[in-house]
Design an enzyme around this catalytic site. Structure first.
Site, PDB file in Angstrom:
ATOM      1  N   TYR A  71      18.469  20.884   8.279  1.00  0.00           N
ATOM      2  CA  TYR A  71      17.869  22.145   7.793  1.00  0.00           C
ATOM      3  C   TYR A  71      18.037  23.123   8.948  1.00  0.00           C
ATOM      4  O   TYR A  71      17.075  23.662   9.456  1.00  0.00           O
ATOM      5  CB  TYR A  71      16.397  21.841   7.488  1.00  0.00           C
ATOM      6  CG  TYR A  71      15.562  22.851   6.769  1.00  0.00           C
ATOM      7  CD1 TYR A  71      15.925  23.337   5.508  1.00  0.00           C
ATOM      8  CD2 TYR A  71      14.362  23.312   7.319  1.00  0.00           C
ATOM      9  CE1 TYR A  71      15.109  24.231   4.829  1.00  0.00           C
ATOM     10  CE2 TYR A  71      13.540  24.195   6.647  1.00  0.00           C
ATOM     11  CZ  TYR A  71      13.926  24.658   5.394  1.00  0.00           C
ATOM     12  OH  TYR A  71      13.104  25.533   4.717  1.00  0.00           O
ATOM     13  N   HIS A 117      18.213  30.576   6.901  1.00  0.00           N
ATOM     14  CA  HIS A 117      17.852  29.937   5.629  1.00  0.00           C
ATOM     15  C   HIS A 117      16.388  29.483   5.644  1.00  0.00           C
ATOM     16  O   HIS A 117      15.642  29.739   4.691  1.00  0.00           O
ATOM     17  CB  HIS A 117      18.771  28.752   5.355  1.00  0.00           C
ATOM     18  CG  HIS A 117      18.366  27.922   4.177  1.00  0.00           C
ATOM     19  ND1 HIS A 117      18.454  28.391   2.878  1.00  0.00           N
ATOM     20  CD2 HIS A 117      17.855  26.659   4.078  1.00  0.00           C
ATOM     21  CE1 HIS A 117      18.009  27.447   2.043  1.00  0.00           C
ATOM     22  NE2 HIS A 117      17.646  26.397   2.741  1.00  0.00           N
ATOM     23  N   GLU A 139      23.959  24.863  -2.652  1.00  0.00           N
ATOM     24  CA  GLU A 139      23.696  25.152  -1.237  1.00  0.00           C
ATOM     25  C   GLU A 139      25.000  24.947  -0.487  1.00  0.00           C
ATOM     26  O   GLU A 139      25.580  23.866  -0.517  1.00  0.00           O
ATOM     27  CB  GLU A 139      22.603  24.221  -0.678  1.00  0.00           C
ATOM     28  CG  GLU A 139      21.226  24.529  -1.257  1.00  0.00           C
ATOM     29  CD  GLU A 139      20.086  23.792  -0.536  1.00  0.00           C
ATOM     30  OE1 GLU A 139      20.342  22.749   0.093  1.00  0.00           O
ATOM     31  OE2 GLU A 139      18.935  24.278  -0.607  1.00  0.00           O
ATOM     32  N   GLU A 156      26.932  24.025   2.438  1.00  0.00           N
ATOM     33  CA  GLU A 156      26.709  23.282   3.677  1.00  0.00           C
ATOM     34  C   GLU A 156      28.027  22.705   4.171  1.00  0.00           C
ATOM     35  O   GLU A 156      29.023  22.675   3.456  1.00  0.00           O
ATOM     36  CB  GLU A 156      25.721  22.125   3.430  1.00  0.00           C
ATOM     37  CG  GLU A 156      24.430  22.555   2.741  1.00  0.00           C
ATOM     38  CD  GLU A 156      23.327  21.497   2.761  1.00  0.00           C
ATOM     39  OE1 GLU A 156      23.495  20.477   3.454  1.00  0.00           O
ATOM     40  OE2 GLU A 156      22.303  21.723   2.098  1.00  0.00           O
ATOM     41  N   ASP A 173      25.080  20.957  -1.760  1.00  0.00           N
ATOM     42  CA  ASP A 173      23.839  20.218  -1.992  1.00  0.00           C
ATOM     43  C   ASP A 173      23.130  20.823  -3.202  1.00  0.00           C
ATOM     44  O   ASP A 173      22.212  21.632  -3.077  1.00  0.00           O
ATOM     45  CB  ASP A 173      22.975  20.337  -0.721  1.00  0.00           C
ATOM     46  CG  ASP A 173      21.688  19.553  -0.831  1.00  0.00           C
ATOM     47  OD1 ASP A 173      21.595  18.658  -1.679  1.00  0.00           O
ATOM     48  OD2 ASP A 173      20.769  19.848  -0.046  1.00  0.00           O
ATOM     49  N   TYR A 229       7.726  18.516  -4.378  1.00  0.00           N
ATOM     50  CA  TYR A 229       8.101  18.273  -2.978  1.00  0.00           C
ATOM     51  C   TYR A 229       6.944  17.963  -2.027  1.00  0.00           C
ATOM     52  O   TYR A 229       7.167  17.351  -0.977  1.00  0.00           O
ATOM     53  CB  TYR A 229       8.978  19.408  -2.432  1.00  0.00           C
ATOM     54  CG  TYR A 229       8.231  20.531  -1.773  1.00  0.00           C
ATOM     55  CD1 TYR A 229       7.604  21.507  -2.527  1.00  0.00           C
ATOM     56  CD2 TYR A 229       8.154  20.607  -0.388  1.00  0.00           C
ATOM     57  CE1 TYR A 229       6.925  22.531  -1.928  1.00  0.00           C
ATOM     58  CE2 TYR A 229       7.457  21.633   0.227  1.00  0.00           C
ATOM     59  CZ  TYR A 229       6.850  22.591  -0.543  1.00  0.00           C
ATOM     60  OH  TYR A 229       6.165  23.601   0.063  1.00  0.00           O
ATOM     61  N   LYS A 246      17.096  17.119  -5.748  1.00  0.00           N
ATOM     62  CA  LYS A 246      18.323  17.064  -4.958  1.00  0.00           C
ATOM     63  C   LYS A 246      19.215  15.895  -5.356  1.00  0.00           C
ATOM     64  O   LYS A 246      20.427  16.001  -5.253  1.00  0.00           O
ATOM     65  CB  LYS A 246      17.965  16.888  -3.464  1.00  0.00           C
ATOM     66  CG  LYS A 246      17.144  18.030  -2.874  1.00  0.00           C
ATOM     67  CD  LYS A 246      18.041  19.184  -2.497  1.00  0.00           C
ATOM     68  CE  LYS A 246      17.278  20.238  -1.710  1.00  0.00           C
ATOM     69  NZ  LYS A 246      18.182  21.309  -1.240  1.00  0.00           N
ATOM     70  N   THR A 264      21.626  24.279   4.187  1.00  0.00           N
ATOM     71  CA  THR A 264      22.230  25.531   3.720  1.00  0.00           C
ATOM     72  C   THR A 264      22.561  26.439   4.896  1.00  0.00           C
ATOM     73  O   THR A 264      21.728  26.645   5.778  1.00  0.00           O
ATOM     74  CB  THR A 264      21.239  26.279   2.806  1.00  0.00           C
ATOM     75  OG1 THR A 264      20.807  25.368   1.809  1.00  0.00           O
ATOM     76  CG2 THR A 264      21.892  27.486   2.168  1.00  0.00           C
TER      77      THR A 264
END
Lengths: 429, 429
Positions: free
Chosen positions: B137, B142, B208, B210, B242, B253, B262, B358
């Site tokens: 992360y 982001h 996302e 990545e 992602d 979450y 995810k 991301t």
């Protein structure tokens, strides 16, 4: 096909103890290194380890559709891929081979010499190559205890908890079997009242008493598994110790969940007890407190009565019993967990492992973690040797044991025995 | 050993386009199904796929210590286990074989017939069996954008973020390669203002943008990898999409992180571009805003200048460019991520995949997710065909492209091209 291996009246010609976890009605599956340094797939009856690769080569599985090398492998993944019908045929056959009424192997000393091992001749290995490991959080008592400690009693259980079998992904590579010692991890923590984090050995090493199930190939990308079909895809269960570093966890976990606090190690019991062997111990789970979404509504008894115990043994002294709990306390069962995991189409494969989350019961003596037993260190536990513990200390050994029992038999998991070593020091060059 | 494959003046005898992502200086590694339905390991130059299994059988890798079947496998894991020296020898050799000054293969039509494929003759497969997949992360922009949307601007970045390369575990089994379509997932969500959750298709499917790196066997349980040794264990990189279901994520979450939001799918570009090929594109990363713990302090340039683009293509119309961003914006680099991941002794193996999180840059046109680009749907994006999007709709195709470029060459990743299909409907029996 009936599970003839479960016949409670069956006796074996092997000389085994009456109170063993591994009577002829258990017949778990595992992987071990033999005295000849060969890795093989095997089972266990009493204190005998049985080489299934050798049995197969000698023709004892004739008539069962198995490839020649199915038991000559480093993991059970391919055997598990063969599916429930094959597992059942093999387990029934093993029961017949060792039944006291069957003299074929009993009277063949040459065969016995290559098939049977004593436990001190073998070394247990990881039973499967774990593709993906998921940890659920399915004990309402545990989630409530943790929520009370870190938030408050009123909002202890988050709003999603009674609707979702909450789970998260863990690390497969650090799952090890019993008797592999674990170094205390180092990491970042934010001490109470500090303004900057510090680095060093974790001061709050904890165990978590969990059970895990192992799946077979279940679904393709995109295709959910219905809750009432889920058990078709579950091979068996092991005990699971989800080692945790509470101080690291507290600092790192927002907003994406625990990471280094968990992935330094998890320990499992090495023999996978099949769902067939656990069949006599089905029981009802807790009543849902909220109406379940339809994909989580199941029929029949999907929980299991498995008695679990946790002991702590400081170096050179005796064990102290810390907790007695039971798998049946869990609010969410395996079928619901698997249906939830795949409702979005997530594929589940042979060798995947799904742990229950810490199993805590309604009373303090049934809590499944040190965090709860010592209430985050506020009420240290006094051990048999007079010392006390808030968390696990260097050179302590944590032992988990589990078994099912009814009037006619006991089906057990053996133990997870894990010593915590001091932090790792790199060798000087 | 020098990376002779990178010589910018080198030309190939193959007929390739000047602006290809795959000049003779790239030489990525992948796995493909050939016209003969055989899976092999290969590389790509221009629009030619090259069968390394065939090249090896014909003796072109003579003198390099490789097992006979190293390229005749379904995945690159074993080749990656061979280590950096071997990767470099093989890549240098491939450059020599296809160098315009070398006529051995060029003039051997029989050999060319079994070694070379056009792209329409092959089907790309997953390049590795992913043991464990971790998602970091690591973009400050982001993390700040997401924090601003779901909390507030002042506390957007959580207190741990500038100290820790925050990461979490993801699902390996649902990582697929480009051109595999993905069904919109179903799941639980809590609509704005509702008091009970509802079940149905996600209404907020997001990408996302990545990048991910792939490791070799790096360490044993308990042993950390020092930050300045980390690159020794990184084989190469792919682009990584992602996929995320924002509405499912929001409800599920807390407190253990994203799960079903995810794990329904992640998509990667199929060719692994080696770290050796990326060497000319090293660049400095952002300056740390807090003093780093010593295990995260590194020397030299550890970031890479990789230009990334995201396009959306509704069915039957043309692509619209949604975002142009760059890998170099990331606050935490791969060496820091790997040092952090192992500081507690977590073992890292060949084929493990670690994604960046991301990648968003400083300006709105550099944001790497739809959530940020449309600011959670408040500013829908207008596409070339006049339609607008807050999130990804059924039958939309999301395309990600990435490459490095300097005065003398372009090294690219190709693309990830993924169509979102409507929710899966089980076939009637």
């Amino acid at each position: 096909m009936s599970i003839t291996a479960n016949d409670p009246s069956r006796k074996t010609w092997l000389d085994i103890s009456k109170d063993t976890d591994f009577p002829i009605q258990n017949i778990p599956f595992g992987v071990f290194l033999t005295r000849d340094d060969i890795i093989t797939i095997g089972t266990r009856i009493g204190d005998f380890a049985i080489d299934l690769g050798a049995l197969h080569q000698l023709g004892y599985f004739e008539g069962i559709p198995l490839t020649d090398d199915i038991f000559l492998q480093d993991t059970l993944n391919d055997f598990i891929s063969d599916g429930k019908k094959t597992w059942r045929l093999v387990r029934n056959r093993i029961a017949d081979i060792f039944d006291e009424k069957n003299e074929a192997l009993k009277n063949n000393q040459d065969h016995r010499n290559v098939v049977l091992f004593t436990l001190d001749e073998i070394e247990m290995q990881m039973p499967v190559q774990v593709g993906d490991y998921t940890d659920f959080y399915s004990s309402k008592e545990h989630a409530t205890n943790v929520g009370s400690m870190f938030r408050d009693k009123e909002t202890a259980l988050l709003p999603n908890w009674l609707h979702i079998p909450v789970g998260y992904h863990g690390r497969s590579s650090s799952i090890v079997t019993s008797h592999i010692p674990i170094h205390r991890p180092k990491g970042q923590t934010m001490p109470e009242g500090a303004s900057e984090p510090v680095f060093g050995p974790s001061k709050q090493i904890d165990f978590e008493m969990e059970m895990a199930f192992i799946t077979t190939d279940a679904n393709l990308l995109g295709e959910p598994i219905p809750v009432d079909e889920a058990e078709e895809y579950i091979f068996g269960m092991v005990m699971f110790n989800d080692w945790s570093a509470r101080d690291i966890q507290k600092w790192e976990y927002a907003p994406l969940g625990p990471f280094l606090a968990k992935n330094f190690a998890s320990s499992i019991s090495p023999w996978i007890v099949t769902m067939d062997a656990l069949e006599p111990f089905r029981t009802e789970g807790p009543k849902p407190e909220k109406e379940l979404m339809s994909y989580l509504q199941y029929t029949g008894d999907k929980s299991f009565d498995i008695k679990l115990e946790v002991y702590l043994k400081p170096e050179n002294t005796s064990e102290t019993l810390l907790s007695k709990t039971n798998y049946k306390y869990l609010y969410w069962n395996m079928s619901q967990q698997l249906a939830h995991h795949t409702i979005n189409g997530c594929p589940v494969n042979s060798g995947d492992m799904m742990a229950s989350g810490t199993i805590s019961g309604p009373t303090p003596d049934t809590y499944g973690s040190m965090l709860e037993l010592s209430w985050k260190g506020e009420k240290p536990l006094v051990l048999e040797d007079g010392s006390s513990r808030s968390f696990v200390e260097d050179n302590d050994t944590v032992i988990m044991r589990g078994h099912c029992e009814n009037e006619s038999m006991r089906i057990g998991f053996g133990e997870i025995n894990t010593k915590i070593l001091p932090v790792f020091e790199p060798k000087k060059k």
